[in-house]
Design a protein around this motif. Structure first.
Motif, PDB file in Angstrom:
ATOM      1  N   SER A   1       0.744  -0.939   0.005  1.00 42.53           N
ATOM      2  CA  SER A   1      -0.111  -0.029  -0.041  1.00 42.53           C
ATOM      3  C   SER A   1       0.511   1.433   0.403  1.00 42.53           C
ATOM      4  O   SER A   1       0.346   2.438  -0.427  1.00 42.53           O
TER       5      SER A   1
ATOM      6  N   SER B   1      -1.930   6.379  -3.060  1.00 39.39           N
ATOM      7  CA  SER B   1      -2.804   5.763  -2.812  1.00 39.39           C
ATOM      8  C   SER B   1      -3.433   5.354  -1.397  1.00 39.39           C
ATOM      9  O   SER B   1      -4.660   5.783  -1.683  1.00 39.39           O
TER      10      SER B   1
ATOM     11  N   ARG C   1      -5.269   9.253  -3.065  1.00 37.68           N
ATOM     12  CA  ARG C   1      -5.799   8.501  -4.410  1.00 37.68           C
ATOM     13  C   ARG C   1      -7.845   7.923  -3.705  1.00 37.68           C
ATOM     14  O   ARG C   1      -8.542   8.989  -3.835  1.00 37.68           O
TER      15      ARG C   1
ATOM     16  N   GLN D   1      -9.243  -3.994  -8.862  1.00 36.92           N
ATOM     17  CA  GLN D   1      -7.539  -3.573  -8.536  1.00 36.92           C
ATOM     18  C   GLN D   1      -6.022  -4.222  -8.764  1.00 36.92           C
ATOM     19  O   GLN D   1      -5.577  -4.004  -9.248  1.00 36.92           O
TER      20      GLN D   1
ATOM     21  N   ASP E   1      -3.913  -2.389  -9.952  1.00 36.70           N
ATOM     22  CA  ASP E   1      -3.018  -2.149  -9.035  1.00 36.70           C
ATOM     23  C   ASP E   1      -2.715  -2.051  -7.712  1.00 36.70           C
ATOM     24  O   ASP E   1      -3.897  -1.757  -6.543  1.00 36.70           O
TER      25      ASP E   1
ATOM     26  N   PHE F   1      -3.509   0.656  -4.994  1.00 39.43           N
ATOM     27  CA  PHE F   1      -4.413   0.991  -4.551  1.00 39.43           C
ATOM     28  C   PHE F   1      -5.107   0.083  -3.607  1.00 39.43           C
ATOM     29  O   PHE F   1      -5.882  -0.215  -3.097  1.00 39.43           O
TER      30      PHE F   1
END
Length: 287
Positions: free
Chosen positions: A37, A51, A54, A243, A249, A252
């Protein structure tokens, strides 16, 4: 003194297998999740809060987290409500009959959950007996269906976890002494009064344990909502899965996983805080 010294020496060795399993299954994966993370571009990249930034900047993920916890909490409460009467009836049956019924209850729990999910299509489809009955009662229009709604996800979560809740409540209700119920009945207490003032306080610790045991997997569910919920049944678990797989990703996805884990820990912590009061009620009812 010799026995105490022996216990002090042997106890760490006896706990070692459990500690190894706990480290391999919980501590190390959680540490890896935290690391990913903070490392968006892999192990060699510098740590950052991108992350988390966001996640905080978009209100979508907070709404999905609240929706996920609400869905899991509602499904857990419905599961407990549906399991209460069967568990109480089973606790009062003789052992031979009770074991046969418990065997019948546990069979769906041992079945593949994907098979259970697709079986709900038959139950909640537009031509199912459930929807036909709803149309007869006037609560559904012709051709209506519960599929691809959040209600379908809740029904599936309840269906999956109902056997587990019945077993947990049954284990707690077995401890209710029948002589207490007979004594209360002889003093004029009706069935509902005995249930409220004797059975419920004594079974409250088992009820809280059952709520925790079904809430945790419900909060992390995503296959049920993906297949049955449709666009309206999207949960945070679906976003995390996307994700990790489609969006590629993991940073995230790891941050969202920790966010969801934090929310679930808060809810389970509240339930754990209520448990001493439930235990006190049980002792009070016994007295």
């Amino acid at each position: 003194m010799r026995r105490r010294l022996l216990d002090w020496v042997t106890t760490p060795f006896l706990l070692l297998p459990a500690a190894i399993v706990l480290a391999l299954m919980v501590v190390i994966p959680l540490a890896v999740l935290v690391w990913f993370s903070f490392a968006p571009d892999g192990a060699g990249a510098p740590l950052s809060l991108d992350s988390y930034r966001r996640m905080v900047e978009s209100p979508l993920y907070a709404r999905l987290a609240i929706k996920t916890l609400w869905t899991a909490g509602l499904a857990a409460l419905l599961t407990a409500a549906l399991a209460w009467c069967p568990a109480w009836a089973l606790s009062r049956l003789q052992a031979r009959t009770r074991n046969l019924i418990l065997l019948a209850i546990v069979i769906p729990y041992l079945t593949s959950y994907l098979l259970l999910i697709y079986s709900i299509f038959v139950v909640l489809g537009s031509g199912s007996p459930v929807m036909m009955l709803a149309r007869i009662l006037g609560v559904a229009s012709p051709g209506a269906s519960l599929l691809y709604t959040q209600a379908a996800t809740v029904v599936m979560l309840v269906y999956e976890n109902l056997p587990l809740m019945i077993f947990v409540l049954f284990s707690g209700m077995q401890r209710v002494d029948g002589s207490l119920l007979s004594a209360a009945g002889s003093l004029g207490a009706g069935a509902m009064r005995r249930m409220v003032y004797i059975v419920f306080p004594m079974a409250a610790p088992a009820l809280l344990s059952g709520l925790v045991m079904v809430f945790v997997p419900m909060g992390g569910a995503f296959v049920e909502s993906q297949i049955l919920g449709g666009p309206n049944g999207l949960l945070l678990g679906n976003v995390i899965a996307d994700q990790m797989t489609r969006a590629d990703d993991p940073s995230f996805g790891s941050a969202l996983s920790l966010f969801l884990l934090l929310g679930m820990l808060i809810v389970t912590g509240l339930l754990a805080g209520i448990r001493p009061a439930a235990a006190w009620l049980g002792r009070r009812a016994h007295v």
